[in-house]
Design an enzyme around this catalytic site. Structure first.
Site, short mmCIF file in Angstrom:
data_model
loop_
_atom_site.label_atom_id
_atom_site.label_comp_id
_atom_site.label_asym_id
_atom_site.label_seq_id
_atom_site.Cartn_x
_atom_site.Cartn_y
_atom_site.Cartn_z
CE1 TYR A 26 -5.73 10.55 -11.46
CE2 TYR A 26 -5.84 12.29 -13.12
CZ TYR A 26 -5.46 11.01 -12.74
OH TYR A 26 -4.80 10.20 -13.65
CG ASP A 46 -1.89 1.13 1.29
OD1 ASP A 46 -1.65 2.16 0.63
OD2 ASP A 46 -2.90 1.00 2.00
CE LYS A 90 12.29 9.41 4.41
NZ LYS A 90 11.51 9.76 5.58
CE LYS A 134 -2.04 10.94 -11.37
NZ LYS A 134 -1.17 9.77 -11.18
CB THR A 194 -6.83 1.72 -17.32
OG1 THR A 194 -7.20 2.98 -16.76
CG2 THR A 194 -5.61 1.90 -18.20
CB VAL A 209 -5.06 4.85 -21.14
CG1 VAL A 209 -4.88 3.41 -21.64
CG2 VAL A 209 -3.89 5.72 -21.56
CG ASN A 224 1.18 2.54 -12.74
OD1 ASN A 224 0.84 3.22 -13.71
ND2 ASN A 224 0.46 1.50 -12.32
N1 LIG Z 1 -6.09 5.66 -17.50
C1 LIG Z 1 -5.88 6.93 -17.76
O1 LIG Z 1 -6.61 7.56 -18.52
C2 LIG Z 1 -4.70 7.62 -17.13
C3 LIG Z 1 -4.26 8.82 -17.70
C4 LIG Z 1 -3.20 9.49 -17.11
C5 LIG Z 1 -2.58 8.97 -15.99
N2 LIG Z 1 -3.01 7.81 -15.46
C6 LIG Z 1 -2.33 7.31 -14.27
O2 LIG Z 1 -1.84 6.03 -14.52
C7 LIG Z 1 -1.67 5.33 -13.29
C8 LIG Z 1 -2.26 3.95 -13.44
O3 LIG Z 1 -3.66 4.05 -13.60
P1 LIG Z 1 -4.51 3.10 -14.57
O4 LIG Z 1 -5.24 3.98 -15.50
O5 LIG Z 1 -3.68 2.02 -15.08
O6 LIG Z 1 -5.64 2.57 -13.56
P2 LIG Z 1 -5.78 1.22 -12.75
O7 LIG Z 1 -6.96 1.42 -11.88
O8 LIG Z 1 -5.76 0.07 -13.67
O9 LIG Z 1 -4.45 1.17 -11.89
C9 LIG Z 1 -4.26 1.86 -10.69
C10 LIG Z 1 -3.65 0.90 -9.70
O10 LIG Z 1 -3.33 1.60 -8.50
C11 LIG Z 1 -3.56 0.70 -7.45
N3 LIG Z 1 -3.72 1.37 -6.17
C12 LIG Z 1 -4.73 2.14 -5.73
N4 LIG Z 1 -4.51 2.53 -4.47
C13 LIG Z 1 -3.34 1.99 -4.08
C14 LIG Z 1 -2.56 2.02 -2.90
N5 LIG Z 1 -2.98 2.71 -1.83
N6 LIG Z 1 -1.39 1.35 -2.87
C15 LIG Z 1 -0.96 0.65 -3.95
N7 LIG Z 1 -1.65 0.59 -5.11
C16 LIG Z 1 -2.82 1.24 -5.17
C17 LIG Z 1 -4.80 -0.09 -7.85
O11 LIG Z 1 -4.91 -1.29 -7.14
C18 LIG Z 1 -4.57 -0.27 -9.34
O12 LIG Z 1 -3.92 -1.47 -9.63
C19 LIG Z 1 -2.35 6.18 -12.23
O13 LIG Z 1 -1.39 6.90 -11.50
C20 LIG Z 1 -3.21 7.13 -13.05
O14 LIG Z 1 -3.45 8.33 -12.37
C21 LIG Z 1 -4.06 7.12 -16.00
#
Ligand SMILES: NC(=O)c1ccc[n+]([C@@H]2O[C@H](COP(=O)([O-])OP(=O)(O)OC[C@H]3O[C@@H](n4cnc5c(N)ncnc54)[C@H](O)[C@@H]3O)[C@@H](O)[C@H]2O)c1
Length: 287
Positions: free
Chosen positions: A183, A84, A145, A187, A218, A216, A111
């Site tokens: 959010y 976590d 860190k 970011k 996802t 994306v 990520n």
């Molecule tokens: N999908 C998009 O459109 C998009 C665009 C720009 C940036 N992002 C960024 O990409 C990254 C991945 O997101 P994604 O789109 O693949 O979504 P996703 O939901 O598939 O992945 C996010 C992951 O973060 C994990 N997570 C959540 N809280 C957590 C915690 N406390 N500790 C550890 N893991 C934790 C979740 O279990 C999940 O596997 C994120 O940082 C998101 O902000 C996504």
């Protein structure tokens, strides 16, 4: 193989179709030992099973990454750990375990993130704000860190030439989007963290960069589409058409687009690039 003999840890990579899964797949195909981490189990109503990668899903992601690596001729090791990112104890434990099992840590991809909570800022609760900032900004700070401390140790011991830290930010790190106050703020903050870390760690051969993808589809992206659909009064096709209309390259992002950028930033080819916030947005974002 561009990442042969490297050990790479990715947070939040235990969910199918996620950016973390695609990054893990590309890293393993490039020969890196890949450490897939995720929260593993729900944690309160705002991080329910609907929003996170469970331990079972993480193991399934890891199995897929191994199979793909073998198919492309890589015998990369793939490990999994629950972590976590809000917990300093979890982060310290995982880094210690990775070093014990793999001997070192070369690359970290911050990520993990949450982005499904969308509402007008006047309706945002403190709990929602805190959760998003905790996962999206405190998490990368804690990981940076402790990973940097390990990389510095390796650098001083002469056992590595430095390291790579890559932060998955967002187009939301550059521009504002309605209903995403926490959010977007997290970011933007992540790019600040990237720049300070790059400044402090550069003299030790550690580069720190952010990647800024646009939409994306996802798990997270699908939830954002559902909200946008409600606001725009349209269905998924309508939301994607709206998004695509603003993208010069004419399509929304794919997880592979972000993963390709991460491979480049993690590779020796990017040795002279640090402190950047690189757009991967088909031209939707240009500054
Ligand atoms: N999908 C998009 O459109 C998009 C665009 C720009 C940036 N992002 C960024 O990409 C990254 C991945 O997101 P994604 O789109 O693949 O979504 P996703 O939901 O598939 O992945 C996010 C992951 O973060 C994990 N997570 C959540 N809280 C957590 C915690 N406390 N500790 C550890 N893991 C934790 C979740 O279990 C999940 O596997 C994120 O940082 C998101 O902000 C996504």
């Amino acid at each position: 193989m561009r990442l042969a003999n490297k050990v790479a840890l990715i947070t939040g990579a235990g969910r199918h179709k996620g950016l973390g899964e695609a990054i893990a797949q590309k890293f393993a195909a490039e020969g890196a030992t890949v450490v897939i981490t995720d929260i593993g189990k729900p944690s309160g109503p705002m991080l329910s099973a609907d929003h996170i990668g469970t331990t079972d899903e993480m193991e399934s992601v890891a199995a897929g990454v191994r199979t793909h690596a073998q198919a492309v001729g890589s015998n990369a090791k793939v490990l999994t750990f629950t972590c976590d990112v809000r917990s300093e104890t979890d982060i310290q434990r995982v880094i210690a375990d990775v070093v014990a099992q793999c001997g070192k840590l070369d690359i970290v991809v911050n990520n993990a993130g949450i982005g499904y909570i969308m509402k007008p800022l006047t309706e945002f609760s403190i709990e929602e704000w805190d959760l998003i900032l905790d996962v999206n900004l405190r998490g990368p700070f804690l990981m940076t860190k402790h990973a940097a401390a390990q990389m510095l140790k390796q650098h001083q011991a002469g056992t590595s030439k430095g390291g790579r830290i890559i932060n998955i930010a967002s187009r939301g790190a550059k521009s504002a989007t309605a209903h995403l106050v926490a959010y977007t703020s997290s970011k933007h903050g992540l790019v600040g963290l990237t720049r300070v870390a790059a400044t402090e760690l550069g003299p030790h051969g550690i580069t720190v960069n952010a990647v800024c993808p646009n939409h994306v589809t996802t798990g997270l992206g699908a939830k954002q589409n559902a909200h946008r659909g409600k606001v725009l009064g349209t269905d998924l096709a309508g939301v994607l058409a709206f998004r695509t209309s603003r993208i010069p390259l004419g399509r929304v992002g794919l997880a592979e687009d972000t993963a390709n950028a991460c491979v480049f930033l993690a590779s020796d080819e990017a040795a002279y690039i640090t402190g950047e916030a690189m757009n991967v947005s088909g031209g939707e974002e240009m500054h």
